[in-house]
Enzyme design. Structure first.
Site, PDB file in Angstrom:
ATOM      1  N   GLU A  96      -8.058  -0.188  -5.097  1.00 42.85           N
ATOM      2  CA  GLU A  96      -7.470  -1.495  -4.833  1.00 42.85           C
ATOM      3  C   GLU A  96      -6.920  -2.087  -6.125  1.00 42.85           C
ATOM      4  O   GLU A  96      -7.632  -2.149  -7.135  1.00 42.85           O
ATOM      5  CB  GLU A  96      -8.540  -2.405  -4.224  1.00 42.85           C
ATOM      6  CG  GLU A  96      -7.982  -3.614  -3.536  1.00 42.85           C
ATOM      7  CD  GLU A  96      -8.999  -4.285  -2.630  1.00 42.85           C
ATOM      8  OE1 GLU A  96      -8.733  -5.426  -2.228  1.00 42.85           O
ATOM      9  OE2 GLU A  96     -10.051  -3.668  -2.325  1.00 42.85           O
ATOM     10  N   HIS A 143       0.830  -1.206   0.000  1.00 38.94           N
ATOM     11  CA  HIS A 143       0.000   0.000   0.000  1.00 38.94           C
ATOM     12  C   HIS A 143       0.861   1.250   0.000  1.00 38.94           C
ATOM     13  O   HIS A 143       1.937   1.273   0.615  1.00 38.94           O
ATOM     14  CB  HIS A 143      -0.887   0.049   1.257  1.00 38.94           C
ATOM     15  CG  HIS A 143      -1.982  -0.968   1.273  1.00 38.94           C
ATOM     16  ND1 HIS A 143      -3.271  -0.676   0.887  1.00 38.94           N
ATOM     17  CD2 HIS A 143      -1.982  -2.273   1.622  1.00 38.94           C
ATOM     18  CE1 HIS A 143      -4.019  -1.768   1.014  1.00 38.94           C
ATOM     19  NE2 HIS A 143      -3.254  -2.748   1.459  1.00 38.94           N
TER      20      HIS A 143
END
Length: 271
Positions: A202, A153
């Site tokens: 995502e 991330h």
């Protein structure tokens, strides 16, 4: 072959669950996963979850995770909560990212997500740099934090997360050569020392109503920068998650999960 499935979601992040723990299923290919996930011609989901027997005595069973584009990924916090609910009792779940443990909690299902990886080569990045403030930017999104919580991330702290064109910038950042395994993109706004607002692009799935690993990564990033306390509420479009980072460096995540419905489909139509 007629195959049973369970449709579940965690704060709107939805899953198709296939259970092969007692009855083996054919191999899941990227093409099959993408076809089943298609919301127009398949069942539709953000992720396809496959449950299999564990590979060792360290876990009760194994969970494999396929994004909507058919790519297999390491971890999914919302799916882990959903599978904890489906299992119905405390569980040790084997994933590519390691063994995760779940148990019922007042908030729904609590998950021990393990320790975050903060080194540049564990994110991974293409070359060495300070993961607390990457010296890079994409338009107004600059100097993100990089955290791996089983999957990679980057987190950007912005004045107003809703003002960011994440549907446009997300895929640009996800596929940047800086990230050899692609990246999940988080834009977060600090409301106070106990609360963060968050939106997530995502990898392999696009904009999502909730992302459990994104909430964990964002909370760790905020805590590392001294922006919040060590336990926070992360507010996503689909609802809230409670994230804590203990003195043992392990991350705990708690929040609801829901079973939507059950059904069957013909495997060969999607193979």
């Amino acid at each position: 072959m007629r195959t049973d499935f369970t449709k579940m979601h965690g704060l709107g992040n939805d899953f198709i669950v296939l259970d092969a723990r007692e009855r083996a299923l054919p191999p899941v290919s990227a093409r099959f996963g993408a076809a089943l996930a298609d919301r127009r011609t398949g069942i539709g989901c953000d992720q396809l979850i496959l449950l299999e027997p564990a590979g060792s005595d360290a876990a009760d069973f194994r969970m494999r995770i396929f994004n909507a584009d058919g790519s297999e990924v390491e971890a999914c916090g919302n799916a882990t909560r959903a599978i904890g609910l489906l299992h119905g009792q405390p569980a040790r779940i084997e994933t590519v990212a390691g063994v995760l443990t779940t148990e019922p909690s007042d908030a729904g299902i609590a998950v021990d997500m393990g320790q975050p990886n903060l080194e540049w080569d564990r994110i991974p990045l293409a070359y060495a740099m300070d993961t607390l403030s990457l010296p890079v930017g994409w338009e107004e999104l600059e100097a993100p934090v990089a955290v791996n919580v089983g999957n990679p991330h980057v987190i950007f702290f912005v004045p107003d997360t809703d003002a960011v064109e994440l549907e446009r910038l997300g895929p640009l950042i996800e596929n940047d050569p800086l990230f050899p395994e692609r990246i999940n993109v988080n834009v977060a706004t600090i409301e106070n020392r106990q609360t963060i607002r968050l939106r997530v692009w995502e990898r392999g799935a696009g904009l999502t109503r909730a992302c459990g690993t994104g909430a964990c990564a964002t909370a760790i990033a905020a805590m590392r920068r001294g922006l919040t306390d060590r336990r926070v509420t992360v507010r996503l479009p689909g609802g809230d998650l409670s994230i804590g980072w203990g003195d043992d460096k392990r991350i705990t995540m708690a929040g609801p999960a829901t079973e939507s419905f059950r059904g069957t489909f013909e495997w060969d139509l999607y193979a």
